[in-house]
Design a protein around this motif. Structure first.
Motif, PDB file in Angstrom:
ATOM      1  N   VAL A  30       0.855  -1.182   0.000  1.00 35.76           N
ATOM      2  CA  VAL A  30       0.000   0.000   0.000  1.00 35.76           C
ATOM      3  C   VAL A  30       0.896   1.237   0.000  1.00 35.76           C
ATOM      4  N   LYS A  31       0.714   2.066  -1.013  1.00 32.92           N
ATOM      5  CA  LYS A  31       1.430   3.321  -1.130  1.00 32.92           C
ATOM      6  C   LYS A  31       0.396   4.423  -1.262  1.00 32.92           C
ATOM      7  N   THR A  32       0.679   5.525  -0.600  1.00 30.19           N
ATOM      8  CA  THR A  32      -0.156   6.701  -0.767  1.00 30.19           C
ATOM      9  C   THR A  32       0.743   7.774  -1.359  1.00 30.19           C
ATOM     10  N   GLN A  33       0.309   8.349  -2.455  1.00 34.20           N
ATOM     11  CA  GLN A  33       1.098   9.393  -3.099  1.00 34.20           C
ATOM     12  C   GLN A  33       0.171  10.550  -3.440  1.00 34.20           C
ATOM     13  N   GLU A  34      -0.162  11.304  -2.409  1.00 31.79           N
ATOM     14  CA  GLU A  34      -1.010  12.471  -2.569  1.00 31.79           C
ATOM     15  C   GLU A  34      -0.146  13.721  -2.399  1.00 31.79           C
ATOM     16  N   PRO A  35      -0.634  14.873  -2.836  1.00 34.61           N
ATOM     17  CA  PRO A  35       0.183  16.086  -2.739  1.00 34.61           C
ATOM     18  C   PRO A  35       0.654  16.419  -1.316  1.00 34.61           C
ATOM     19  N   ARG A  36      -0.140  16.080  -0.308  1.00 31.85           N
ATOM     20  CA  ARG A  36       0.229  16.411   1.075  1.00 31.85           C
ATOM     21  C   ARG A  36       0.443  15.178   1.954  1.00 31.85           C
ATOM     22  N   LEU A  37       0.390  13.989   1.379  1.00 29.11           N
ATOM     23  CA  LEU A  37       0.544  12.768   2.163  1.00 29.11           C
ATOM     24  C   LEU A  37       1.172  11.674   1.304  1.00 29.11           C
ATOM     25  N   TRP A  38       2.346  11.191   1.733  1.00 35.02           N
ATOM     26  CA  TRP A  38       3.004  10.072   1.065  1.00 35.02           C
ATOM     27  C   TRP A  38       3.294   9.007   2.108  1.00 35.02           C
ATOM     28  N   CYS A  39       2.949   7.775   1.792  1.00 30.38           N
ATOM     29  CA  CYS A  39       3.242   6.631   2.654  1.00 30.38           C
ATOM     30  C   CYS A  39       3.929   5.572   1.805  1.00 30.38           C
ATOM     31  N   ASP A  40       5.107   5.147   2.227  1.00 31.49           N
ATOM     32  CA  ASP A  40       5.837   4.124   1.483  1.00 31.49           C
ATOM     33  C   ASP A  40       7.031   3.669   2.311  1.00 31.49           C
ATOM     34  N   LYS A  41       7.387   2.398   2.176  1.00 35.49           N
ATOM     35  CA  LYS A  41       8.606   1.826   2.754  1.00 35.49           C
ATOM     36  C   LYS A  41       8.736   2.095   4.250  1.00 35.49           C
ATOM     37  N   GLY A  42       7.620   2.023   4.974  1.00 36.65           N
ATOM     38  CA  GLY A  42       7.675   2.193   6.424  1.00 36.65           C
ATOM     39  C   GLY A  42       7.655   3.626   6.916  1.00 36.65           C
ATOM     40  N   TRP A  43       7.409   4.576   6.035  1.00 39.77           N
ATOM     41  CA  TRP A  43       7.426   5.987   6.406  1.00 39.77           C
ATOM     42  C   TRP A  43       6.182   6.691   5.895  1.00 39.77           C
ATOM     43  N   THR A  44       5.796   7.751   6.612  1.00 41.30           N
ATOM     44  CA  THR A  44       4.708   8.619   6.183  1.00 41.30           C
ATOM     45  C   THR A  44       5.184  10.063   6.256  1.00 41.30           C
ATOM     46  N   TYR A  61       6.888  10.445   9.849  1.00 41.55           N
ATOM     47  CA  TYR A  61       6.571   9.437  10.852  1.00 41.55           C
ATOM     48  C   TYR A  61       7.074   8.082  10.386  1.00 41.55           C
ATOM     49  N   GLN A  62       7.733   7.358  11.284  1.00 38.30           N
ATOM     50  CA  GLN A  62       8.085   5.979  10.986  1.00 38.30           C
ATOM     51  C   GLN A  62       6.902   5.121  11.397  1.00 38.30           C
ATOM     52  N   ASP A  63       6.577   4.103  10.584  1.00 36.17           N
ATOM     53  CA  ASP A  63       5.422   3.258  10.890  1.00 36.17           C
ATOM     54  C   ASP A  63       5.490   2.742  12.318  1.00 36.17           C
ATOM     55  N   GLY A  64       4.352   2.832  13.003  1.00 35.22           N
ATOM     56  CA  GLY A  64       4.248   2.350  14.372  1.00 35.22           C
ATOM     57  C   GLY A  64       4.608   3.375  15.428  1.00 35.22           C
ATOM     58  N   GLN A  65       5.061   4.547  15.030  1.00 33.05           N
ATOM     59  CA  GLN A  65       5.460   5.573  15.993  1.00 33.05           C
ATOM     60  C   GLN A  65       4.419   6.687  16.040  1.00 33.05           C
ATOM     61  N   ALA A  66       4.088   7.123  17.248  1.00 35.67           N
ATOM     62  CA  ALA A  66       3.088   8.175  17.420  1.00 35.67           C
ATOM     63  C   ALA A  66       3.685   9.566  17.198  1.00 35.67           C
ATOM     64  N   GLU A  67       4.964   9.716  17.508  1.00 33.57           N
ATOM     65  CA  GLU A  67       5.625  11.017  17.376  1.00 33.57           C
ATOM     66  C   GLU A  67       6.441  11.056  16.079  1.00 33.57           C
TER      67      GLU A  67
END
Length: 181
Positions: A30-44, A61-67
């Protein structure tokens, strides 16, 4: 058909292959590639309004981290009102930078929790380690001594606030490795 039905006991490869085998792969990629939000390879990467001024910031944000691992300024778009959209190059740079921030934090934490010094005696050089165990309920440290061959000579439990210095290490060795007070 219900998704909760148990799998058929016979091998019906056409019925099961198209749905069941593709779901886990699709979830992993699952990859998200929006102008203000990208999620890929364990990062957002999320572009956010900067509360401090009229500009924009990006939070990694690293996946699984709240901060977030990294928050930094983000470039304004051509209209000078909206943020520049995220792209593959920017995302790659942000991942690299955030990974480096985490690595440096881990190195700093390791350096804070683990101290080593060497005491030169007439007969040998003794390596003395102080390893702090940051337990939430009962933090403590382990004070250890090793000879030139790496053999452990002694180990005692001390307060997490114990200060390892040349003089404290020498005193510990001179007192036969008895627990420092």
């Amino acid at each position: 058909m219900s998704n909760q039905a148990p799998p058929s006991p016979h091998l019906d490869t056409d019925a099961n292959t198209d749905t069941d085998s593709e779901l886990p792969a699709a979830q992993d990629e699952v990859k998200t590639q929006e102008p203000r939000l990208w999620c890929d390879k364990g990062w957002t990467a999320r572009v956010i309004k900067n509360d401090d001024d009229e500009g924009w910031a990006v939070a990694m944000y690293q996946d699984g981290q709240a901060e977030p691992a990294l928050v930094g300024p983000w470039t304004m778009g051509r209209d000078k009102k909206n943020p520049k959209p995220l792209d593959a190059n920017a995302f790659g740079t942000l991942v690299k930078t955030a990974s480096e921030v985490i690595r440096r934090h881990e190195q700093q934490l390791h350096a804070t929790l683990h101290k080593t010094l060497f005491v030169n005696l007439p007969a040998a050089t003794i390596k003395v380690n102080l390893d702090i165990v940051p337990d939430e309920d009962d933090p403590y440290a382990l004070l250890s001594a090793y000879d030139d061959m790496g053999e452990q000579l002694a180990q005692v439990k001390v307060a997490a606030s114990f200060k390892l210095s040349r003089s404290s290490a020498e005193a510990w060795i001179e007192n036969g490795y008895s627990k420092p007070r």
